[in-house]
Design a protein around this motif. Structure first.
Motif, PDB file in Angstrom:
ATOM      1  N   HIS A 102       7.568  17.335   0.154  1.00 25.62           N
ATOM      2  CA  HIS A 102       6.431  16.427   0.290  1.00 25.62           C
ATOM      3  C   HIS A 102       5.433  17.094   1.238  1.00 25.62           C
ATOM      4  CE1 HIS A 102       8.865  13.600  -1.838  1.00 25.62           C
ATOM      5  NE2 HIS A 102       9.831  13.748  -0.943  1.00 25.62           N
ATOM      6  N   THR A 129       5.155  13.567  -2.883  1.00 22.92           N
ATOM      7  CA  THR A 129       4.264  12.642  -2.174  1.00 22.92           C
ATOM      8  C   THR A 129       3.307  13.452  -1.305  1.00 22.92           C
ATOM      9  OG1 THR A 129       5.953  10.933  -2.175  1.00 22.92           O
ATOM     10  CG2 THR A 129       4.219  10.718  -0.529  1.00 22.92           C
ATOM     11  N   ASP A 353       9.690   6.779  -1.578  1.00 23.46           N
ATOM     12  CA  ASP A 353       9.496   7.589  -2.785  1.00 23.46           C
ATOM     13  C   ASP A 353       8.317   7.080  -3.629  1.00 23.46           C
ATOM     14  OD1 ASP A 353      10.004   9.672  -4.447  1.00 23.46           O
ATOM     15  OD2 ASP A 353      11.488   8.603  -5.668  1.00 23.46           O
TER      16      ASP A 353
END
Ligand code: NAD
Length: 391
Positions: A102, A129, A353
């Motif tokens: 991420h 993300t 998530d």
């Protein structure tokens, strides 16, 4: 004792922002008891050995490396936080996303719009993300302004004024740091501080349809930098100088998708204002004003209470996030507290998530406007904003 999953973090670039984010990760457990995770510092990378030493000795990173590729290759890292100069954002962010990490990247996510487009495409393809350092969104009084606008308290928004006036380049003796160089920063204020102003407008008023704008460099030469300094350091008369390669100033008029009108100005070489990231929002039933220099205050005018004129609303624990830092009314919070909120929210999105806002999609929203502004500077005409990546 509650046991929470750990989110393991590598930070790349340990200057102002790298240190601010690291302090945030350390403070999250003390300020956000409702968190669903615990941040864990795993690795630091910087081009300076002294900064790595400082990160290990004083901030508690167990490992450091002069090569950021070591952070990407480390399987014990879930999140990479990128705080290196702008033109390094692309190779680092793309490599991190491709490695399945991420990615939080400091604004503006690349130094030129084409880089932001490539970074966003790589992270979308990897399904990770993403987060971007548009920290002024998180100021309690800015969040309250958003609530007022969304609740219709200002009526229909007619016009918007955004500015970011910073003194950091006002002294001609200020050193020629990476921020003034095309190869390291990309564009000047249109890449740097104007991005915050337009991002705030996007959050408060919505998308921008067309723009006309112009830039300028007021201080074309500066003393050459010295190793280990910051961009607030000064040279002496007679020091060797080099050419500034990007703009000090950008000004623009815009039309929002809603039909509202707006103006923006940003300058890094202005005398008087110190860190004036500020906006004014005008509607058919009221208006409001906010300025980072007095970030714990909001000026509010409602026509339903016109006799009172503008009212100063002081930040306090009845507004978003404020009570995490200090209880009661009008006990001020500060700049780095916004970074803590930013990091808490980003890591909460990672833990859940889910995609995060502001993420790289919002970075694309900005560079799409920047792209139109740069075209307008060249053409000296109004230009339409076309989104540079699919939503
Ligand atoms: N959100 C905000 O309000 C805000 C404020 C300041 C800066 N920024 C952004 O944060 C980023 C960093 O800015 P800063 O003010 O912290 O800069 P800085 O100059 O203080 O720090 C940059 C650090 O990156 C390191 N570095 C350079 N090359 C490197 C490499 N190859 N590998 C690892 N580290 C390397 C430097 O040694 C330095 O320690 C920029 O993208 C800037 O636009 C955001």
């Amino acid at each position: 004792m509650t046991s929470r999953p750990r989110i393991r973090i590598g930070v790349i670039g340990f200057g102002w922002m790298g240190q601010a984010h690291t302090r945030s990760y350390l403070r999250i457990p003390t300020l956000f008891p409702e968190r669903s995770y615990d941040p864990e510092l795993v690795m630091i990378s910087d081009a300076s050995a002294e900064r790595i030493e400082q990160a290990v000795e004083s901030f508690g990173f167990p490992h450091g490396s002069l090569d950021w590729n070591d952070v990407i290759a480390n399987d014990d890292i879930d999140v990479v936080c990128i705080c290196a100069p702008n033109m390094l954002h692309e190779p680092i962010a793309v490599a991190a996303a491709e490695a399945g990490k991420h990615v939080f990247c400091e604004k503006p996510v690349g130094g030129v719009p084409a880089q932001t487009v490539r970074i966003e495409a790589a992270s979308r393809a990897a399904g990770v993300t993403t987060g971007v350092g548009y920290n002024y969104r998180w100021a309690p009084m800015v969040q309250y302004a958003k609530q007022l606008i969304e609740a219709g308290e200002l009526g229909e928004i007619t016009n918007y004024r955004g500015r970011f006036f910073s003194m950091y380049g006002a002294d001609p003796m200020g050193l020629l740091s990476w921020r003034f160089m095309l190869g390291e920063a990309g564009h000047g204020v249109s890449t740097d501080i104007l991005s915050h102003s337009v991002d705030l407008a996007h959050m408060l008023v919505g998308g921008i349809e067309r723009v006309v704008g112009t830039g300028h460099t007021f201080i074309p030469e500066r003393p050459l930098p010295k190793p280990g300094g910051t961009h607030y350091d000064r040279g002496e008369p007679g020091d060797p100088t080099g050419a500034v390669e990007n703009e000090d100033y950008f000004g623009a008029m815009v039309v929002f998708d809603s039909g509202a009108r707006g103006v923006f100005e940003s300058s890094r070489s202005i005398v008087g204002p110190e860190s004036q990231c500020a906006f004014e929002v005008y509607g058919t039933k009221g208006s409001l004003k906010w300025n980072l220099e007095t970030m714990n205050e909001l000026q509010l005018f409602l026509s339903s209470d016109a006799a009172r004129g503008y009212t100063t609303v002081y930040a306090g624990d009845r507004y978003p996030y404020h009570g995490h830092f200090v209880p009661g009314d009008a006990n001020a919070i500060g700049y780095e507290d916004l970074k803590v909120i930013e990091d808490f929210e980003f890591l909460s999105s990672v833990a859940a998530d889910r995609q995060h806002q502001p993420g790289f999609a919002e970075a694309i929203d900005y560079v799409s406007v920047q792209d139109a502004l740069l075209r307008s500077w060249e053409s000296e005409k109004w230009e339409t904003v076309s989104r540079l990546a699919p939503r």
